[in-house]
Design a protein around this motif. Structure first.
Motif, PDB file in Angstrom:
ATOM      1  N   GLU A   1       0.678  -1.207  -0.307  1.00 19.90           N
ATOM      2  CA  GLU A   1      -0.092  -0.028   0.074  1.00 19.90           C
ATOM      3  C   GLU A   1       0.892   0.930  -0.043  1.00 19.90           C
ATOM      4  O   GLU A   1       1.903   1.279   0.878  1.00 19.90           O
ATOM      5  CB  GLU A   1      -0.960  -0.094   1.379  1.00 19.90           C
ATOM      6  CG  GLU A   1      -1.904   0.907   1.245  1.00 19.90           C
ATOM      7  CD  GLU A   1      -2.733   0.705   2.345  1.00 19.90           C
ATOM      8  OE1 GLU A   1      -2.845   2.004   3.417  1.00 19.90           O
ATOM      9  OE2 GLU A   1      -3.512  -0.046   2.664  1.00 19.90           O
ATOM     10  N   PHE A   2       0.403   2.270  -1.042  1.00 20.75           N
ATOM     11  CA  PHE A   2       1.265   3.516  -0.904  1.00 20.75           C
ATOM     12  C   PHE A   2       0.642   4.673  -0.758  1.00 20.75           C
ATOM     13  O   PHE A   2      -0.711   4.528  -0.818  1.00 20.75           O
ATOM     14  CB  PHE A   2       2.075   3.424  -2.422  1.00 20.75           C
ATOM     15  CG  PHE A   2       2.969   2.405  -2.814  1.00 20.75           C
ATOM     16  CD1 PHE A   2       4.331   2.457  -2.404  1.00 20.75           C
ATOM     17  CD2 PHE A   2       2.570   1.316  -3.298  1.00 20.75           C
ATOM     18  CE1 PHE A   2       5.292   1.618  -2.960  1.00 20.75           C
ATOM     19  CE2 PHE A   2       3.549   0.175  -3.706  1.00 20.75           C
ATOM     20  CZ  PHE A   2       4.630   0.496  -3.470  1.00 20.75           C
ATOM     21  N   GLU A   3       1.161   5.832  -0.437  1.00 16.99           N
ATOM     22  CA  GLU A   3       0.490   6.815  -0.210  1.00 16.99           C
ATOM     23  C   GLU A   3      -0.320   7.622  -1.253  1.00 16.99           C
ATOM     24  O   GLU A   3      -1.563   8.226  -1.186  1.00 16.99           O
ATOM     25  CB  GLU A   3       1.384   7.974   0.270  1.00 16.99           C
ATOM     26  CG  GLU A   3       1.938   7.819   1.769  1.00 16.99           C
ATOM     27  CD  GLU A   3       0.767   7.988   2.812  1.00 16.99           C
ATOM     28  OE1 GLU A   3      -0.101   8.905   2.582  1.00 16.99           O
ATOM     29  OE2 GLU A   3       0.891   7.416   3.918  1.00 16.99           O
TER      30      GLU A   3
ATOM     31  N   ALA B   1       3.779   7.657  -5.645  1.00 10.29           N
ATOM     32  CA  ALA B   1       4.985   6.970  -4.922  1.00 10.29           C
ATOM     33  C   ALA B   1       5.058   5.487  -5.364  1.00 10.29           C
ATOM     34  O   ALA B   1       6.247   5.216  -5.379  1.00 10.29           O
ATOM     35  CB  ALA B   1       4.352   6.951  -3.278  1.00 10.29           C
ATOM     36  N   ALA B   2       3.989   4.970  -5.712  1.00 13.46           N
ATOM     37  CA  ALA B   2       4.110   3.412  -6.365  1.00 13.46           C
ATOM     38  C   ALA B   2       4.888   3.660  -7.548  1.00 13.46           C
ATOM     39  O   ALA B   2       5.588   2.729  -7.855  1.00 13.46           O
ATOM     40  CB  ALA B   2       2.516   3.033  -6.305  1.00 13.46           C
TER      41      ALA B   2
ATOM     42  N   THR C   1       3.579   2.086   2.711  1.00 13.81           N
ATOM     43  CA  THR C   1       3.230   2.447   3.860  1.00 13.81           C
ATOM     44  C   THR C   1       2.871   1.039   4.661  1.00 13.81           C
ATOM     45  O   THR C   1       2.815   1.185   5.840  1.00 13.81           O
ATOM     46  CB  THR C   1       2.008   3.541   3.870  1.00 13.81           C
ATOM     47  OG1 THR C   1       1.111   2.945   3.190  1.00 13.81           O
ATOM     48  CG2 THR C   1       2.504   4.878   3.352  1.00 13.81           C
ATOM     49  N   LYS C   2       2.274  -0.008   3.877  1.00 12.13           N
ATOM     50  CA  LYS C   2       1.930  -0.988   4.471  1.00 12.13           C
ATOM     51  C   LYS C   2       2.418  -2.186   3.520  1.00 12.13           C
ATOM     52  O   LYS C   2       2.005  -2.082   2.263  1.00 12.13           O
ATOM     53  CB  LYS C   2       0.541  -1.049   4.768  1.00 12.13           C
ATOM     54  CG  LYS C   2      -0.186  -2.129   5.452  1.00 12.13           C
ATOM     55  CD  LYS C   2      -1.674  -2.176   5.629  1.00 12.13           C
ATOM     56  CE  LYS C   2      -2.255  -3.362   6.283  1.00 12.13           C
ATOM     57  NZ  LYS C   2      -3.580  -3.192   6.672  1.00 12.13           N
ATOM     58  N   VAL C   3       2.673  -3.331   4.174  1.00 17.75           N
ATOM     59  CA  VAL C   3       3.155  -4.562   3.129  1.00 17.75           C
ATOM     60  C   VAL C   3       2.234  -5.750   3.906  1.00 17.75           C
ATOM     61  O   VAL C   3       2.680  -5.887   5.231  1.00 17.75           O
ATOM     62  CB  VAL C   3       4.486  -4.780   3.160  1.00 17.75           C
ATOM     63  CG1 VAL C   3       4.860  -5.988   2.111  1.00 17.75           C
ATOM     64  CG2 VAL C   3       5.049  -3.580   2.240  1.00 17.75           C
ATOM     65  N   ASP C   4       1.573  -6.600   3.021  1.00 20.72           N
ATOM     66  CA  ASP C   4       1.139  -7.847   3.600  1.00 20.72           C
ATOM     67  C   ASP C   4       1.545  -8.887   2.770  1.00 20.72           C
ATOM     68  O   ASP C   4       1.578  -8.893   1.479  1.00 20.72           O
ATOM     69  CB  ASP C   4      -0.526  -7.719   3.629  1.00 20.72           C
ATOM     70  CG  ASP C   4      -1.137  -8.975   4.313  1.00 20.72           C
ATOM     71  OD1 ASP C   4      -0.596  -9.393   5.248  1.00 20.72           O
ATOM     72  OD2 ASP C   4      -2.135  -9.393   3.683  1.00 20.72           O
TER      73      ASP C   4
END
Length: 57
Positions: free
Chosen positions: A19-21, A25-26, A33-36
């Motif tokens: 997940e990017f802002e 940014a991506a 900001t978040k990685v799963d």
């Protein structure tokens, strides 16, 4: 007393969601900001056994 350690190696199918802002940014490969990460399948190809010592005994 010795403990037994089982080591399995193989291949895995993994789905990684980042997940990017923003879209910018991506596109720039910035830190997400978040990685799963979710392992959907694991196929064991090799199993090894070895003896090990138990710590603090």
């Amino acid at each position: 007393m010795a403990k037994i350690i089982k080591i399995e190696t193989g291949t895995a199918d993994v789905v990684v969601t980042s997940e990017f802002e923003s879209e910018e940014a991506a596109a720039k490969d910035a830190e997400p900001t978040k990685v799963d990460a979710k392992v959907s399948e694991f196929k064991v190809e090799n199993t090894k056994w070895k003896k090990g010592a138990i710590d603090n005994e």
